[in-house]
Design a protein around this motif. Structure first.
Motif, mmCIF file in Angstrom:
data_model
loop_
_atom_site.group_PDB
_atom_site.id
_atom_site.type_symbol
_atom_site.label_atom_id
_atom_site.label_comp_id
_atom_site.label_asym_id
_atom_site.label_seq_id
_atom_site.Cartn_x
_atom_site.Cartn_y
_atom_site.Cartn_z
ATOM 1 N N TYR A 1 0.904 -1.223 0.026
ATOM 2 C CA TYR A 1 -0.143 -0.031 -0.116
ATOM 3 C C TYR A 1 0.699 1.285 0.068
ATOM 4 C CZ TYR A 1 -3.935 3.131 1.039
ATOM 5 O OH TYR A 1 -5.202 3.843 1.194
ATOM 6 N N LEU A 2 1.968 1.081 0.541
ATOM 7 C CA LEU A 2 2.892 2.287 0.666
ATOM 8 C C LEU A 2 3.395 2.251 -0.595
ATOM 9 C CD1 LEU A 2 4.679 4.512 2.097
ATOM 10 C CD2 LEU A 2 6.033 2.718 2.958
ATOM 11 N N ILE A 3 3.914 1.515 -1.332
ATOM 12 C CA ILE A 3 4.361 1.724 -2.727
ATOM 13 C C ILE A 3 3.160 2.077 -3.610
ATOM 14 C CG2 ILE A 3 5.062 0.041 -4.806
ATOM 15 C CD1 ILE A 3 6.295 -1.995 -2.685
ATOM 16 N N PHE A 4 2.067 1.797 -3.373
ATOM 17 C CA PHE A 4 0.954 2.103 -4.247
ATOM 18 C C PHE A 4 0.828 3.712 -4.042
ATOM 19 C CE2 PHE A 4 -3.624 3.656 -3.714
ATOM 20 C CZ PHE A 4 -3.864 3.749 -5.178
ATOM 21 N N LYS A 5 1.004 4.113 -2.550
ATOM 22 C CA LYS A 5 0.877 5.567 -2.355
ATOM 23 C C LYS A 5 1.868 6.398 -2.890
ATOM 24 C CE LYS A 5 -2.934 6.252 0.165
ATOM 25 N NZ LYS A 5 -3.884 7.335 -0.144
ATOM 26 N N ASN A 6 2.887 6.020 -3.442
ATOM 27 C CA ASN A 6 4.026 6.411 -4.218
ATOM 28 C C ASN A 6 3.811 6.571 -5.664
ATOM 29 O OD1 ASN A 6 6.680 7.597 -2.306
ATOM 30 N ND2 ASN A 6 5.538 5.736 -1.407
ATOM 31 N N GLY A 7 2.535 6.446 -6.142
ATOM 32 C CA GLY A 7 2.178 6.549 -7.449
ATOM 33 C C GLY A 7 2.530 5.367 -8.558
ATOM 34 N N ILE A 8 2.795 4.304 -7.752
ATOM 35 C CA ILE A 8 3.147 3.097 -8.469
ATOM 36 C C ILE A 8 2.051 2.000 -8.596
ATOM 37 C CG2 ILE A 8 4.766 1.184 -8.747
ATOM 38 C CD1 ILE A 8 6.479 3.342 -6.854
ATOM 39 N N ASN A 9 1.644 1.409 -9.779
ATOM 40 C CA ASN A 9 0.881 0.472 -9.916
ATOM 41 C C ASN A 9 1.203 -0.864 -8.957
ATOM 42 O OD1 ASN A 9 -0.944 1.926 -11.440
ATOM 43 N ND2 ASN A 9 0.128 1.323 -13.311
ATOM 44 N N VAL A 10 0.288 -1.419 -8.407
ATOM 45 C CA VAL A 10 0.798 -2.654 -7.331
ATOM 46 C C VAL A 10 -0.477 -3.592 -7.305
ATOM 47 C CG1 VAL A 10 1.171 -3.426 -5.163
ATOM 48 C CG2 VAL A 10 2.147 -1.162 -5.793
ATOM 49 N N VAL A 11 -0.186 -5.017 -7.603
ATOM 50 C CA VAL A 11 -0.964 -6.053 -7.545
ATOM 51 C C VAL A 11 -0.533 -6.872 -6.510
ATOM 52 C CG1 VAL A 11 -2.222 -7.650 -8.887
ATOM 53 C CG2 VAL A 11 -1.715 -5.592 -10.186
ATOM 54 N N VAL A 12 -1.482 -7.388 -5.592
ATOM 55 C CA VAL A 12 -1.112 -8.275 -4.791
ATOM 56 C C VAL A 12 -1.689 -9.597 -4.641
ATOM 57 C CG1 VAL A 12 -1.491 -8.621 -2.190
ATOM 58 C CG2 VAL A 12 -0.926 -6.254 -2.925
ATOM 59 N N SER A 13 -0.889 -10.650 -4.647
ATOM 60 C CA SER A 13 -1.459 -12.029 -4.418
ATOM 61 C C SER A 13 -0.421 -13.051 -4.206
ATOM 62 C CB SER A 13 -2.181 -12.508 -5.960
ATOM 63 O OG SER A 13 -2.299 -13.844 -5.828
ATOM 64 N N SER A 14 -1.014 -13.989 -3.333
ATOM 65 C CA SER A 14 0.166 -15.006 -3.040
ATOM 66 C C SER A 14 0.577 -15.774 -4.497
ATOM 67 C CB SER A 14 -0.372 -16.131 -1.962
ATOM 68 O OG SER A 14 -1.656 -16.738 -2.690
ATOM 69 N N ASP A 15 -0.134 -15.807 -5.256
ATOM 70 C CA ASP A 15 0.119 -16.200 -6.779
ATOM 71 C C ASP A 15 0.622 -15.205 -7.613
ATOM 72 O OD1 ASP A 15 0.434 -17.556 -9.134
ATOM 73 O OD2 ASP A 15 -1.216 -19.093 -8.832
ATOM 74 N N ARG A 16 1.697 -14.903 -7.584
ATOM 75 C CA ARG A 16 2.255 -13.871 -8.440
ATOM 76 C C ARG A 16 2.250 -13.827 -10.134
ATOM 77 N NH1 ARG A 16 6.827 -11.193 -4.208
ATOM 78 N NH2 ARG A 16 6.718 -12.909 -3.215
ATOM 79 N N TYR A 17 1.993 -15.405 -10.311
ATOM 80 C CA TYR A 17 2.000 -15.601 -11.775
ATOM 81 C C TYR A 17 0.783 -15.211 -12.299
ATOM 82 C CZ TYR A 17 1.693 -18.063 -16.185
ATOM 83 O OH TYR A 17 1.460 -18.522 -17.393
ATOM 84 N N LYS A 18 -0.332 -15.606 -11.651
ATOM 85 C CA LYS A 18 -1.736 -15.082 -11.871
ATOM 86 C C LYS A 18 -2.045 -13.582 -11.966
ATOM 87 C CE LYS A 18 -3.967 -19.672 -10.628
ATOM 88 N NZ LYS A 18 -5.117 -20.096 -10.248
ATOM 89 N N ALA A 19 -1.412 -13.090 -10.776
ATOM 90 C CA ALA A 19 -1.253 -11.562 -10.548
ATOM 91 C C ALA A 19 -0.620 -10.803 -11.713
ATOM 92 C CB ALA A 19 -0.710 -11.119 -9.073
ATOM 93 N N GLY A 20 0.277 -11.454 -12.156
ATOM 94 C CA GLY A 20 1.136 -10.805 -13.277
ATOM 95 C C GLY A 20 0.178 -10.891 -14.650
ATOM 96 N N LEU A 21 -0.306 -12.042 -14.994
ATOM 97 C CA LEU A 21 -1.385 -12.160 -15.955
ATOM 98 C C LEU A 21 -2.550 -11.106 -16.139
ATOM 99 C CD1 LEU A 21 -1.415 -15.934 -16.426
ATOM 100 C CD2 LEU A 21 -0.107 -14.509 -17.483
ATOM 101 N N LYS A 22 -2.875 -10.995 -14.719
ATOM 102 C CA LYS A 22 -4.203 -10.112 -14.644
ATOM 103 C C LYS A 22 -3.553 -8.543 -14.827
ATOM 104 C CE LYS A 22 -8.167 -9.027 -11.652
ATOM 105 N NZ LYS A 22 -9.203 -9.416 -10.690
ATOM 106 N N ALA A 23 -2.306 -8.552 -14.158
ATOM 107 C CA ALA A 23 -1.790 -7.045 -14.414
ATOM 108 C C ALA A 23 -1.408 -6.791 -15.799
ATOM 109 C CB ALA A 23 -0.784 -6.848 -13.609
#
Length: 322
Positions: free
Chosen positions: A104-126
């Protein structure tokens, strides 16, 4: 006769180390195939538990890449988040409880952030939502399931991995020799070292035969919960209470001592959420941005802390991504 606790912890660290090595090698030898995202992927992580500056470095690296006209998305597991959703797109309708405090702090600095324990699926969605040029894996050094094109290893100069031991006897998540899986090493918190220790540190780093860079720290100003900016001089004649919930609170408190007249220090566990903690309304509090995003109170301020590297690092990254 009681067995020395250190002997027990040392024994447990051997067991831990066996499984840490086994898990790494299963992926490195291809016994379990890594998944690969359709976008250049950079991992920022470390070998040890605790704070090495991963989050501020991720913010710095993301902004550096954005300044090179690259669209960046940070993929994070959202450690200690309260939400049950499998994939979360951080936005202004979310809170630190939804995303986790560091994402959330990263997002507050103007950066797109996607959160998930499965970062592969998160990456595909992103990829479908943001169409990024680059993914950054926050705290990704041990995320073997996902292929990464560049591994950046963060090292705390005051607690280097080669002087540490495996959990639970020490702080290492993996054997110190696994630095070999890094492509670049970033050293933080060198300002705390005396000149001789800094020379010894650099001598050891040269022996690793990896590109390494000393990160620099900047404490530029103070911010409140609404993002208003204050100069340090605003607090010159005021007594403050300093508090933090970090992996290493002492290092933050040492910084606070440089700039403020501190009447008390209050230490909380890492990722503390302050939900039930009562702050006095007639006192001035100084904390970190990571802690401030969890508190909605007028008399609490945070030091703006930034990490950055010299031009040689920026030129190296520019050459890699172009």
């Amino acid at each position: 006769m009681l067995v020395d606790l250190r002997i027990i912890l040392k024994f447990l660290s051997y067991i831990y180390g066996f499984f840490a090595v086994l898990r790494r090698l299963i992926y490195e030898k291809g016994l379990i195939k890594k998944k690969k995202l359709p976008v250049y992927t950079i991992s920022v992580g470390n070998l040890s538990v605790g704070g090495t500056g991963k989050t501020p470095f991720t913010i710095y690296l993301s902004k550096l890449l954005k300044n090179k006209n690259k669209k960046v998305v940070v993929l994070s597991r959202g450690y200690k988040r309260k939400s049950k959703e499998k994939i979360i797109i951080c936005d202004n309708d979310k809170t630190f409880s939804d995303c986790g405090d560091e994402p959330y702090l990263i997002f507050k600095n103007g950066i797109n952030v996607v959160v998930s324990s499965d970062r592969y699926k998160a990456g595909l969605k992103a990829k479908n939502i943001f169409n990024p040029d680059i993914f950054i894996l926050d705290d990704g050094f041990q995320h073997f399931q996902l292929h990464r094109d560049l591994n950046i290893l963060m090292v705390d100069a005051t607690k280097p991995f080669w002087k540490d031991n495996l959990l639970p006897y020490g702080r290492l998540r993996e054997p110190a020799s696994f630095y070999k899986y890094a492509d670049i090493i970033i050293i933080t918190k060198t300002q705390a070292l005396q000149e001789k220790k800094l020379k010894d540190l650099e001598g050891y780093l040269k022996s690793l035969n990896k590109p390494y860079f000393f990160a620099k720290e900047r404490f530029s100003h103070i911010v409140d919960k609404d993002g208003n900016i204050y100069d340090f001089s605003f607090f010159k004649d005021k007594k403050v209470i300093a508090f933090a919930g970090l992996g290493n609170n002492k290092q933050f408190f040492d910084i606070v001592k440089r700039y403020f007249n501190v009447e008390k220090f209050i230490e909380f566990p890492d990722h503390f959420d302050y939900k039930d903690y009562k702050f006095e309304k007639d006192k001035i509090y100084i904390t970190t941005e990571k802690d401030l995003i969890k508190i909605n109170q007028e008399n609490i301020f945070a030091i703006k802390y930034e990490i950055f590297c010299d031009k040689e690092f920026e030129e190296l990254i520019n050459g890699i991504i172009n």
